[in-house]
Write an enzyme that holds these catalytic residues in place. Structure first.
Site, PDB file in Angstrom:
ATOM      1  CE  LYS A 139      -4.520  -1.423   1.329  1.00  0.00           C
ATOM      2  NZ  LYS A 139      -4.421  -2.901   1.509  1.00  0.00           N
ATOM      3  CD  GLU A 169     -10.466   5.247   0.737  1.00  0.00           C
ATOM      4  OE1 GLU A 169     -10.067   6.382   0.416  1.00  0.00           O
ATOM      5  OE2 GLU A 169      -9.953   4.189   0.292  1.00  0.00           O
ATOM      6  CB  SER A 187      -0.464  -8.266  -1.409  1.00  0.00           C
ATOM      7  OG  SER A 187      -1.289  -9.084  -0.600  1.00  0.00           O
TER       8      SER A 187
HETATM    9  C1  LIG Z   1      -5.386  -3.863   1.158  1.00  0.00           C
HETATM   10  C2  LIG Z   1      -4.720  -5.139   0.865  1.00  0.00           C
HETATM   11  C3  LIG Z   1      -5.113  -5.950  -0.215  1.00  0.00           C
HETATM   12  C4  LIG Z   1      -6.289  -5.613  -1.103  1.00  0.00           C
HETATM   13  O1  LIG Z   1      -6.176  -4.425  -1.802  1.00  0.00           O
HETATM   14  P1  LIG Z   1      -5.900  -4.407  -3.373  1.00  0.00           P
HETATM   15  O2  LIG Z   1      -6.203  -3.021  -3.784  1.00  0.00           O
HETATM   16  O3  LIG Z   1      -6.842  -5.406  -3.981  1.00  0.00           O
HETATM   17  O4  LIG Z   1      -4.498  -4.799  -3.568  1.00  0.00           O
HETATM   18  C5  LIG Z   1      -4.411  -7.105  -0.475  1.00  0.00           C
HETATM   19  N1  LIG Z   1      -3.382  -7.494   0.312  1.00  0.00           N
HETATM   20  C6  LIG Z   1      -2.982  -6.760   1.369  1.00  0.00           C
HETATM   21  C7  LIG Z   1      -1.839  -7.245   2.189  1.00  0.00           C
HETATM   22  C8  LIG Z   1      -3.630  -5.567   1.683  1.00  0.00           C
HETATM   23  O5  LIG Z   1      -3.228  -4.845   2.736  1.00  0.00           O
END
Ligand SMILES: *Cc1c(COP(=O)(O)O)cnc(C)c1O
Length: 393
Positions: free
Chosen positions: A68, A90, A361
């Site tokens: 993020k 948000e 992610s």
């Molecule tokens: C917020 C988040 C997501 C989902 O958000 P996307 O916009 O779909 O990437 C996925 N994995 C993690 C670790 C997150 O914090």
């Protein structure tokens, strides 16, 4: 419209044309403050288990513990170049709010984060993180008090205060230029991964796998590979407890808008949505709060319609199992969102080809309490003995 037009102009000048060296400064800060490039790591034990070369793009090692920050830092920096004096954002689970609060503190900008009241009560550690970074957290009490209402409230604030305020949206959603701009900030994931895998194996991978909520880590991982027709792009959605959508009751026990949704307009974009027969947004569900959203980025929906991206689903049970498996076999505790990608790999490792890149992610530290709860309430064959954590941490 004036807010959106002004932002489109700034996006073109600074992000696309590198005016005043914006892109150079972004790259320098995401390296020094964020810790890029993140490693591409071969997952030795998973590769052996599935008889497939599995590579992990380690976005969990980025500052803040998820992808993020790429977007939050890019947008707060852009706000500075635009001469804005105030940041708003948000947040649902609090992950995007936290990333924005960190970026705002780093760049010395005041920041206010809108968050549904129900989410504030569910996500207290993240509320505290935002506050210690100097951000204000404003509760939203309308509707169900969750992400959808928080987005609407932030858009209202932005429309009123556009002269001095920039709205840092949290995924590849909302009106243009947000979906494209957020994708551009996240595309650094796939740019690095493409170069790293070619260095390592001398070729492109057969597939790239990423979990999809709004779709920002997905688009970030995929964008650089869209032109490589030989690379399968697999977007793993939250199948929740069932793929059935009850359009009469207005509830969906999943968050799989690419797989089960239909076309509609939400928050300024035409995309795939979970909605009832009247076009009202239905309540979505997932074990992972970051995937729990009834919409998805419009470009990702488009790439699915074009047949370039394949949407797949993984249910809550398989995601929780994936959470334990990656922890046990690779020593990496993934976010519950990320765990969906590993649930997919486990169930469909014959579909990812000989070499696959999986986007990790984010890390799972934020999810430990949820992981205890969700493990305790189902039969998870690969979980450790949880009895000493019955009351939580
Ligand atoms: C917020 C988040 C997501 C989902 O958000 P996307 O916009 O779909 O990437 C996925 N994995 C993690 C670790 C997150 O914090």
């Amino acid at each position: 419209m004036p807010a959106i037009e002004e932002l489109t102009d700034a996006y073109e000048r600074y992000v696309l044309n590198n005016e005043d060296g914006f892109v150079d400064e972004f790259r320098r800060r995401i390296r020094d403050f964020g810790g890029r490039p993140t490693p591409l790591q071969r997952a030795d034990r998973l590769s052996e288990r599935y008889d497939t070369e599995v590579y992990l793009k380690r976005e969990d090692l980025l500052h803040g513990g998820a992808h993020k920050l790429n977007n939050a830092l890019g947008q707060v920096l852009l706000a500075k170049y635009m001469g804005k004096e105030r940041i708003i954002a948000e947040t649902g689970a609090g992950q995007h709010g936290t990333a924005t609060a960190m970026a705002a503190a780093h760049l010395g900008m005041p920041c206010e984060v809108y968050m549904g009241e129900r989410d504030i009560n569910r996500q207290r550690p993240n509320v505290f993180r935002m506050k210690i970074n100097g951000s204000e957290v404003t509760p939203v009490t309308t509707g169900r008090g969750t992400l959808k209402e928080a987005i609407s409230e932030t858009m209202r604030d932005w429309a009123t205060n556009v002269e001095d305020t920039h709205y840092v949206i949290g995924s590849v959603v909302g009106p243009h230029p947000f979906p494209r701009m957020v994708r551009d900030f996240q595309a650094i994931i796939g740019e690095e991964a493409r170069e790293q895998i070619r260095e390592r194996t001398g070729a492109l991978p057969d597939s790239v796998v990423a979990c999809a909520g709004g779709g920002s880590n997905t688009m970030g991982a995929f964008h650089e590979f869209v032109g490589d027709e030989s690379v399968d792009l697999l977007a793993v959605e939250a199948g929740g407890s069932s793929l059935a959508v009850d359009t009469d009751e207005g509830v969906a026990p999943n968050s799989a808008s690419l797989s089960t949704g239909s076309e509609g307009v939400l928050h300024g974009a035409r995309t795939k949505l979970l909605q009832d027969l009247d076009g009202q947004i239905v309540e979505s569900h997932s074990v992972s709060s970051g995937l729990d959203y009834a919409g998805v980025g419009p470009e990702l929906a488009y790439l699915v319609d074009e047949g370039r991206v394949t949407p797949v689903t993984v249910d809550d049970d398989a995601a929780v199992e994936g959470f334990h498996r990656l922890s046990q076999e690779e020593g990496i505790i993934p976010a519950l969102e990320t765990a969906h990608a590993f649930g997919y790999l486990h169930e469909h490792h014959d579909e990812v080809g000989d070499v696959t890149v999986i986007n990790v992610s984010g890390r799972g530290d934020k999810d430990l309490d949820t992981a205890i709860e969700e493990t305790a309430k189902r039969d998870v064959p690969n979980a450790p003995d949880m009895s000493m954590f019955e009351g939580g941490l």
